[in-house]
Motif scaffolding. Sequence first.
Motif, mmCIF file in Angstrom:
data_model
loop_
_atom_site.group_PDB
_atom_site.id
_atom_site.type_symbol
_atom_site.label_atom_id
_atom_site.label_comp_id
_atom_site.label_asym_id
_atom_site.label_seq_id
_atom_site.Cartn_x
_atom_site.Cartn_y
_atom_site.Cartn_z
ATOM 1 N N LEU A 1 -21.272 61.265 73.361
ATOM 2 C CA LEU A 1 -19.837 60.977 73.402
ATOM 3 C C LEU A 1 -19.459 60.268 74.690
ATOM 4 O O LEU A 1 -18.667 59.320 74.682
ATOM 5 N N PHE A 2 -20.037 60.710 75.810
ATOM 6 C CA PHE A 2 -19.734 60.109 77.113
ATOM 7 C C PHE A 2 -20.239 58.669 77.211
ATOM 8 O O PHE A 2 -19.510 57.779 77.664
ATOM 9 N N SER B 1 -17.118 57.380 73.647
ATOM 10 C CA SER B 1 -15.908 57.273 74.460
ATOM 11 C C SER B 1 -15.619 55.853 74.924
ATOM 12 O O SER B 1 -14.483 55.381 74.801
ATOM 13 N N SER C 1 -12.267 54.064 73.600
ATOM 14 C CA SER C 1 -11.255 53.764 74.613
ATOM 15 C C SER C 1 -10.972 52.277 74.687
ATOM 16 O O SER C 1 -9.825 51.856 74.868
ATOM 17 N N TYR D 1 -8.023 50.009 79.610
ATOM 18 C CA TYR D 1 -9.322 50.617 79.898
ATOM 19 C C TYR D 1 -10.285 49.647 80.569
ATOM 20 O O TYR D 1 -10.942 49.995 81.553
ATOM 21 N N TRP E 1 -12.982 58.481 83.444
ATOM 22 C CA TRP E 1 -12.226 58.402 82.192
ATOM 23 C C TRP E 1 -13.051 58.986 81.048
ATOM 24 O O TRP E 1 -12.574 59.833 80.298
ATOM 25 N N ASN E 2 -14.292 58.503 80.916
ATOM 26 C CA ASN E 2 -15.153 58.978 79.832
ATOM 27 C C ASN E 2 -15.465 60.463 79.995
ATOM 28 O O ASN E 2 -15.546 61.207 79.007
ATOM 29 N N SER E 3 -15.623 60.900 81.240
ATOM 30 C CA SER E 3 -15.868 62.317 81.507
ATOM 31 C C SER E 3 -14.698 63.167 81.042
ATOM 32 O O SER E 3 -14.882 64.232 80.437
ATOM 33 N N LEU F 1 -12.430 62.383 78.778
ATOM 34 C CA LEU F 1 -12.309 62.351 77.326
ATOM 35 C C LEU F 1 -13.261 63.355 76.687
ATOM 36 O O LEU F 1 -12.896 64.078 75.752
ATOM 37 N N VAL F 2 -14.482 63.416 77.209
ATOM 38 C CA VAL F 2 -15.434 64.414 76.734
ATOM 39 C C VAL F 2 -14.901 65.822 77.001
ATOM 40 O O VAL F 2 -15.002 66.719 76.157
ATOM 41 N N VAL G 1 -12.345 66.740 74.386
ATOM 42 C CA VAL G 1 -12.968 67.066 73.102
ATOM 43 C C VAL G 1 -13.574 68.471 73.147
ATOM 44 O O VAL G 1 -13.383 69.277 72.228
#
Length: 264
Positions: free
Chosen positions: A19-20, A24, A28, A35, A46-48, A50-51, A54
């Motif tokens: 996902l990361f 993501s 994004s 983004y 950002w990706n961290s 978002l994970v 979730v």
Amino acid sequence: METRELSVVAGSFVGFQFLFSVASPRLSLAVTTGYKQLPPTKLTEWNSRLVSTVHALIVGLFCLYILWFDDAVNANPVWGDPNLVKLNVAITCGYLLYDLFLLACNWSTMGDSFFVCHHLAALYAYGYVLTRGVLPYFANFRLISELSTPFVNQRWFYEVLKYPRSHRLVVLNGVAMAVVFFVVRIAVMPSYWASVFATFGTPEFERLGLGAQVAWITSCIALDVLNTIWMYKIARGCYKVLTGRGGRKVKADVDEKHANNHTD
């Protein structure tokens, strides 16, 4: 630890890593115009986050389901049937291992010894649940706090996208963050500790042994002290925004750097 729990921990680790690194960024980029303008360090965080969101939604909602419908755990909070709780805790352990790996790979920009200690302590405490099946009710109850994490992360998303603090979405999210944080981390304290004290001196409590007893009680005290401090900061920040005293950039309601988007 049984093969099922080990498989869930490993699958969770791999899933959150996928996902990361894959899902993501693509999601994004498709839904957020700002983004691709973010610097590399912000993209990583950002990706961290978002994970983190979730994970919080998965374990938080699963936690509520167990609290409402798992009669065995609710009937015996110390030694009740831990099967569903162990699944939820295994997902969280996989996430914590993924996040430790992420911190190690990005230490220069995201490294924080506090969160390393937090993660290791949480893994140690949850290890009792996975290996011995003890304290299922209390382990699961603590995961309800994750329901405040999406609002904390959303606040960071708005800030990094340069939304003004007076923007309606920012204000609404800030109020929701303060309310949910209070409900799932502060308001539940009396009920939680009443359940804890009710076990003292019982045969079930004595069966735990000193190691599990110390790990359980000390981690609960430390967590609630931190939650109280964070609640104060969030309430102060929310008050400044609502009263128009946030003209100067208010320090983040919780630590801006990899804020409290981890399991407790």
